[in-house]
Design a protein around this motif. Structure first.
Motif, PDB file in Angstrom:
ATOM      1  N   ILE A 211       0.957  -1.304   0.181  1.00  0.00           N
ATOM      2  CA  ILE A 211       0.077  -0.083  -0.002  1.00  0.00           C
ATOM      3  C   ILE A 211       0.773   1.307  -0.155  1.00  0.00           C
ATOM      4  N   ALA A 212       1.648   1.176   0.553  1.00  0.00           N
ATOM      5  CA  ALA A 212       2.544   2.538   1.151  1.00  0.00           C
ATOM      6  C   ALA A 212       3.377   3.024   0.098  1.00  0.00           C
ATOM      7  N   LYS A 213       3.678   2.481  -1.047  1.00  0.00           N
ATOM      8  CA  LYS A 213       4.405   2.942  -2.200  1.00  0.00           C
ATOM      9  C   LYS A 213       3.855   2.821  -3.389  1.00  0.00           C
ATOM     10  N   VAL A 214       2.820   1.741  -3.856  1.00  0.00           N
ATOM     11  CA  VAL A 214       2.576   1.874  -5.203  1.00  0.00           C
ATOM     12  C   VAL A 214       0.745   2.238  -4.912  1.00  0.00           C
ATOM     13  N   HIS A 215      -0.002   1.289  -4.270  1.00  0.00           N
ATOM     14  CA  HIS A 215      -1.242   1.620  -4.328  1.00  0.00           C
ATOM     15  C   HIS A 215      -2.111   3.084  -4.299  1.00  0.00           C
ATOM     16  N   PRO A 216      -1.625   3.708  -3.417  1.00  0.00           N
ATOM     17  CA  PRO A 216      -2.116   5.257  -3.160  1.00  0.00           C
ATOM     18  C   PRO A 216      -2.086   6.041  -4.634  1.00  0.00           C
ATOM     19  N   TYR A 217      -0.771   5.932  -5.448  1.00  0.00           N
ATOM     20  CA  TYR A 217      -0.522   6.287  -6.730  1.00  0.00           C
ATOM     21  C   TYR A 217      -1.535   5.953  -7.515  1.00  0.00           C
ATOM     22  N   VAL A 218      -1.901   4.476  -7.605  1.00  0.00           N
ATOM     23  CA  VAL A 218      -2.942   3.928  -8.360  1.00  0.00           C
ATOM     24  C   VAL A 218      -4.149   4.423  -8.539  1.00  0.00           C
ATOM     25  N   PHE A 371       7.215  -3.232   9.127  1.00  0.00           N
ATOM     26  CA  PHE A 371       6.477  -3.659   7.841  1.00  0.00           C
ATOM     27  C   PHE A 371       5.340  -4.464   8.345  1.00  0.00           C
ATOM     28  N   GLY A 372       4.349  -4.176   7.689  1.00  0.00           N
ATOM     29  CA  GLY A 372       3.022  -5.036   8.104  1.00  0.00           C
ATOM     30  C   GLY A 372       2.232  -4.283   8.908  1.00  0.00           C
ATOM     31  N   THR A 373       2.709  -3.330   9.887  1.00  0.00           N
ATOM     32  CA  THR A 373       1.685  -2.976  11.153  1.00  0.00           C
ATOM     33  C   THR A 373       1.166  -1.540  10.254  1.00  0.00           C
ATOM     34  N   ARG A 374       0.079  -0.908  11.134  1.00  0.00           N
ATOM     35  CA  ARG A 374      -0.537   0.229  10.820  1.00  0.00           C
ATOM     36  C   ARG A 374      -0.662   0.497   9.552  1.00  0.00           C
ATOM     37  N   GLN A 375      -1.351  -0.435   8.674  1.00  0.00           N
ATOM     38  CA  GLN A 375      -1.660  -0.641   7.335  1.00  0.00           C
ATOM     39  C   GLN A 375      -2.682   0.202   7.275  1.00  0.00           C
ATOM     40  N   GLU A 376      -3.787   0.030   7.954  1.00  0.00           N
ATOM     41  CA  GLU A 376      -5.067   0.852   7.990  1.00  0.00           C
ATOM     42  C   GLU A 376      -5.114   2.168   8.001  1.00  0.00           C
ATOM     43  N   VAL A 377      -4.140   2.556   9.302  1.00  0.00           N
ATOM     44  CA  VAL A 377      -3.982   3.868   9.665  1.00  0.00           C
ATOM     45  C   VAL A 377      -3.211   4.719   8.596  1.00  0.00           C
ATOM     46  N   ILE A 378      -2.193   4.016   8.116  1.00  0.00           N
ATOM     47  CA  ILE A 378      -1.341   4.839   7.089  1.00  0.00           C
ATOM     48  C   ILE A 378      -2.158   4.798   5.702  1.00  0.00           C
ATOM     49  N   ALA A 379      -2.966   3.868   5.467  1.00  0.00           N
ATOM     50  CA  ALA A 379      -3.793   4.003   4.190  1.00  0.00           C
ATOM     51  C   ALA A 379      -4.736   5.261   4.494  1.00  0.00           C
ATOM     52  N   SER A 380      -5.195   5.449   5.683  1.00  0.00           N
ATOM     53  CA  SER A 380      -6.337   6.499   5.774  1.00  0.00           C
ATOM     54  C   SER A 380      -5.477   7.633   5.755  1.00  0.00           C
ATOM     55  N   ILE A 381      -4.422   7.893   6.363  1.00  0.00           N
ATOM     56  CA  ILE A 381      -3.503   9.057   6.055  1.00  0.00           C
ATOM     57  C   ILE A 381      -3.269   9.424   4.795  1.00  0.00           C
ATOM     58  N   LEU A 382      -2.881   8.700   3.948  1.00  0.00           N
ATOM     59  CA  LEU A 382      -2.378   8.771   2.584  1.00  0.00           C
ATOM     60  C   LEU A 382      -3.743   9.236   1.757  1.00  0.00           C
ATOM     61  N   SER A 406       4.796   9.267  16.614  1.00  0.00           N
ATOM     62  CA  SER A 406       6.142   9.835  15.912  1.00  0.00           C
ATOM     63  C   SER A 406       6.503   8.748  14.888  1.00  0.00           C
ATOM     64  N   THR A 407       6.325   7.486  15.170  1.00  0.00           N
ATOM     65  CA  THR A 407       6.619   6.449  13.921  1.00  0.00           C
ATOM     66  C   THR A 407       5.933   6.599  12.941  1.00  0.00           C
ATOM     67  N   ILE A 408       4.735   6.672  13.124  1.00  0.00           N
ATOM     68  CA  ILE A 408       3.529   7.022  11.860  1.00  0.00           C
ATOM     69  C   ILE A 408       4.079   8.230  11.028  1.00  0.00           C
ATOM     70  N   ALA A 409       4.539   9.161  11.783  1.00  0.00           N
ATOM     71  CA  ALA A 409       4.742  10.630  11.053  1.00  0.00           C
ATOM     72  C   ALA A 409       5.930  10.299  10.340  1.00  0.00           C
ATOM     73  N   THR A 410       7.196   9.582  10.761  1.00  0.00           N
ATOM     74  CA  THR A 410       8.257   9.367   9.923  1.00  0.00           C
ATOM     75  C   THR A 410       8.160   8.494   8.774  1.00  0.00           C
ATOM     76  N   THR A 411       7.053   7.368   9.057  1.00  0.00           N
ATOM     77  CA  THR A 411       6.734   6.513   7.770  1.00  0.00           C
ATOM     78  C   THR A 411       5.993   7.575   6.929  1.00  0.00           C
ATOM     79  N   ILE A 412       5.263   8.521   7.337  1.00  0.00           N
ATOM     80  CA  ILE A 412       4.567   9.087   6.170  1.00  0.00           C
ATOM     81  C   ILE A 412       5.492   9.924   5.637  1.00  0.00           C
TER      82      ILE A 412
END
Length: 857
Positions: A211-218, A371-382, A406-412
């Motif tokens: 999700i974090a690299k490809v899907h949001p752009y698709v 990797f594999g954690t916070r997927q739904e949160v990250i997807a909502s943010i993106l 902070s970990t989520i912020a760094t990931t984003i």
């Protein structure tokens, strides 16, 4: 002509969906809903647009259905949920099956409500009970001809078309009929082919699940290109260069020749994913450019740009796409970051850095989400940050201490850096007081935006030269001169198409409540004045002053990081499982399968959804000298709280039993220094600052506290989380413990330590200059002289001793030391601070100290 030869044309209008169920007990966010329409007999299948995060979605879309010879044919309407996450992407919230003639009998004159049958009960939102409001009408041949005439007129003149025809259904039929009419335009055909290729990519991303690299752009590309497809129906502008660009976009996505790769995802996933991670941002940039090109404002924008510039941009984009396409053919990855609307070059930013003096931000030790954690949160943010149609410019995520903000912020932030969409990443830390001053925030963001965009940098340079002393400007004027005006200037040159993301982490650690009041007013009220493609992602604890400014603001999207949700518990569990497995692999004496399920559940229960508890406990288990099984037994006897965990870790240092011993006093000062320090210290600086020798040196202490510190020998050391300092300084939580830190007492200790360092190290001509008749700016090797002759602890003492003095209670002995320092070392202090550009702080302090001293005598 008979009806059999010309079957009726139906118009299905999907209006809205509703639920009457009780939503108060639902912990998940509102669903993103769409309606899928199917007529199996004619293989007709259509979907509405997706309405995001709503329990009351409104579509009001019309679809034309042709080729139905039998009115008893079955029609099926499905209410479905769209999600970035594959496991949620097939949720049916309800379905309705009937025949064409039965549906017409219900709702031909007026819309009707259809109660949907619940299909999937695995999701609490699908069990609320849903209904659809629809209308189905049949159109005469005259209606169809009128709609065709409308479309034809729209092609001739997209701005004004008269609707003629005898039927009142013509308007609702137009959009659906448009899809059934063959518009003989090359650009429409090119875009339709691109949409087809995007479908292939969407299928592939479901397999890859990255999700974090490809899907949001698709998803973003799909939305933009779909919008372009609709605009083309009413767009007179047909330019051959644009057609060729869209064709190049299609060619870059032509995965059909590589079907065997998609069929074998385990063998070729890494290669295709890496390639798509580069192709999709480029396709997105091109789509944004095409969207701008065919917009209604094209004629106005053209006046501000030479047409050859536009042609060159198209040529550059096609060239970049061609290179990426060649990578797909040859199997090699072109490692090039392409931002099509501008060309970034390496520039000398010294002028802006010298005049804006941005805060130094070192993100080297910041961690990303496992990797594999916070997927739904990250997807909502993106999803929110990439939604250019939203008027909410700020996404504010708040949650309790240790919840992983902070970990989520760094990931984003890292995600958008990788895709060249990061404008700035600004983060605060109470242990880095100077870098976390609210007065520096606007200047730091502006400086970082200038690094991202040369047009912004040029506008900033001009503003700084015009205004001169930026520090003297009021905050609102700074915001206007350093952000609003430069960013609008850059956008007028079309250098900032698409979203630019500014990430601000730990806003609650940016100064005190009083110090950040003006900053909060600017962020909550003035962000809307920036160009709409600049989006902010801000994290903080839900402190009262931040809630007051950010909550209930129409331009701010609020997001709560709820640690009690099941998804969060699963993420903490995954983190613990992977971390403990690594510990087991590194220790051969631990049995296979360690730790058992009971132990893992105990750790999960103790964590109570807090990532900082899990992270600290894992480090404690991994880096302590004892057997990990003994450490776990100790953790099992603690309560489920951060305080209990911190107490357990601190108790492993055996010196606390003798609080009056010299070594206990020394290490208590070390701990106090880490809490009240205004900037990071290395272990060597701490030893020099506190005059620690041999067995008292700080390294031994730090080895014992590795689970609470970020530290390696010779480098800076700091507490891993602000919640540790909260615990150590809270008298109610640990006032009876030997490690309690009284802030006033330790600020007094630091004041005296600073004075001692300055009295022993300051002297005339600190940098050994050959003459005093030369300005500092004209000394070519001044920086080297400063690094060579002024120690780290002296530099810190000269800058921050007034801050420590201001935060201590009055003490006559300390006051006498200050007076003595002024009488013997004042000029040396001023000389040293002049080298480091702190002269304004000196002036402010002398005025403050003189006032306080005269009032106390």
């Amino acid at each position: 002509m008979s009806e059999a030869e010309n079957p009726p044309v139906y118009t299905l209008r999907i209006i809205n969906a509703k639920t009457t169920g009780d939503k108060t007990h639902i912990s998940k966010k509102a669903p993103s809903l769409f309606v899928k329409i199917q007529l199996p007999a004619s293989k007709f299948e259509k979907k509405t647009k997706i309405i995001k995060e709503s329990y009351d979605p409104v579509w009001d879309e019309s679809f034309t259905i042709t080729g139905i010879k039998d009115s008893s044919s079955e029609i099926q309407l499905d209410l479905k949920h769209q999600s970035f996450l594959r496991k949620y992407n097939k949720l049916y919230f309800g379905t309705f099956k009937t025949s064409i003639d039965q549906l017409i009998s219900k709702c031909t004159e007026h819309p009707c409500s259809l109660d949907l049958r619940t299909v999937d009960k695995s999701d609490s939102r699908s069990k609320l009970g849903w209904s659809l409001e629809v209308q189905l009408t049949t159109n005469s041949i005259q209606d169809l001809e009128a709609a065709k005439e409308f479309i034809a007129g729209l092609q001739e003149n997209p701005h004004f078309v008269q609707i003629t025809g005898p039927s009142s259904h013509v308007v609702h039929a137009v959009e659906g009929v448009a899809d059934a009419i063959e518009l003989q335009t090359p650009l429409k055909k090119a875009v339709e082919k691109l949409l087809s290729k995007l479908s292939t990519v969407q299928s592939f991303t479901n397999v890859v699940d990255e999700i974090a690299k490809v899907h949001p752009y698709v998803n973003a590309v799909w939305q933009i290109v779909s919008a372009i497809h609709k605009v083309i129906k009413a767009q007179q502008n047909r330019d051959q260069e644009i057609i060729q660009l869209v064709a190049a976009m299609t060619d870059a996505l032509d995965l059909s020749e590589n079907a065997q790769v998609i069929d074998q995802p385990h063998n070729m996933q890494p290669y295709l994913h890496k390639l798509l991670s580069q192709i999709m941002p480029q396709i997105w940039e091109c789509a944004l450019f095409v969207q701008w090109y065919i917009a209604d404002e094209f004629g106005k924008r053209l006046k501000h740009q030479i047409f050859s510039d536009c042609t060159q941009k198209i040529a550059d984009m096609k060239n970049n796409l061609s290179k990426l396409r060649n990578s797909l053919d040859s199997g090699s990855i072109v490692h090039a970051a392409v931002t099509s609307s501008k060309i970034l070059e390496t520039v000398n930013d010294k002028y802006l850095k010298d005049h804006l003096q941005p805060a130094e931000m070192d993100a080297f030790q910041r961690k990303e989400c496992l990797f594999g954690t916070r997927q739904e949160v990250i997807a909502s943010i993106l999803d929110q940050l990439l939604n250019m149609e939203s008027d909410q410019r700020i996404l504010w995520m708040h949650g309790p201490a240790g919840s992983g903000k902070s970990t989520i912020a760094t990931t984003i932030a890292n995600h958008f850096v990788a895709h060249h969409r990061s404008g700035a990443f600004v983060f605060f830390d109470r242990s880095r007081a100077e870098a976390s001053r609210p007065a520096k925030v606007i200047r730091t963001i502006a400086y970082k935006l200038g690094l991202h965009d040369l047009s912004v940098q040029a506008a900033l340079t001009k503003a700084v030269k015009n205004e001169g002393d930026i520090d003297s400007l009021q905050p609102s004027v700074q915001f206007s001169k350093l952000l609003t005006e430069p960013l609008h200037s850059a956008q007028s040159k079309h250098t900032s198409l698409g979203p630019i993301i500014i990430v601000i982490d730990a806003l609650d650690e940016c100064g005190t409540v009083d110090e950040r009041k003006t900053l909060l007013q600017l962020l909550s009220g003035n962000i809307v004045r920036l160009p709409p493609n600049y989006r902010f992602f801000i994290t903080s604890r839900p402190e009262h002053d931040i809630v007051k400014h950010f909550s209930q603001n129409e331009h701010i999207k609020e997001m709560t990081l709820d640690i009690t949700l099941q998804d969060n518990q699963k993420d903490v569990q995954m983190f613990l499982k992977q971390s403990m497995s690594q510990i087991q692999r590194n220790r051969p004496y631990l049995p296979s399968g360690w730790p058992d399920n009971t132990t893992m559940q105990m750790l999960l229960n103790r964590a109570a959804g807090l990532f900082i508890w899990a992270s600290t406990a894992v480090t404690f288990i991994d880096q302590h000298d004892e057997d990990p099984r003994d450490i776990i037994l100790r953790l099992e006897q603690t309560e489920s709280s951060l305080d209990s965990l911190y107490e357990t870790v601190l108790q492993t240092i055996k010196i606390w039993g003798e609080p009056s011993s010299e070594i206990s006093i020394s290490w208590h000062k070390v701990l106090g220094l880490l809490v009240v320090a205004k900037a990071p210290f290395t272990d060597v600086m701490i030893d020099n600052m506190l005059n620690l020798k041999d067995a008292q040196c700080s390294q031994w202490f730090f080895h014992k506290l590795r689970s609470l510190l970020n530290w390696s020998p010779g480098h800076t050391v700091q507490l891993v989380h602000a919640s540790i300092a909260d615990y150590l300084t809270d008298k109610k939580r640990c006032g009876d413990k030997p490690w309690f830190i009284d802030i006033a007492v330790h600020n007094n200790n630091m004041t005296r330590a600073c004075l001692h360092i300055m009295q022993t190290q300051l002297h005339f001509n600190m940098c050994n200059l050959e003459t005093s008749h030369v300005f500092n700016k004209d000394v070519s090797d001044l920086s080297h002289r400063i690094d060579t002759n002024i120690s780290g602890e002296l530099s810190y003492s000269c800058q921050f001793w007034p801050d420590h003095l201001a935060n201590t209670m009055f003490n006559q002995e300390t006051c006498d030391l200050v007076v003595g320092f002024f009488s013997r070392h004042l000029l040396f202090w001023i000389e040293n601070d002049e080298f480091n550009s702190w002269i304004q702080e000196i002036q402010a302090f002398i005025s403050m100290f003189h006032l306080a001293y005269t009032q106390s005598t």
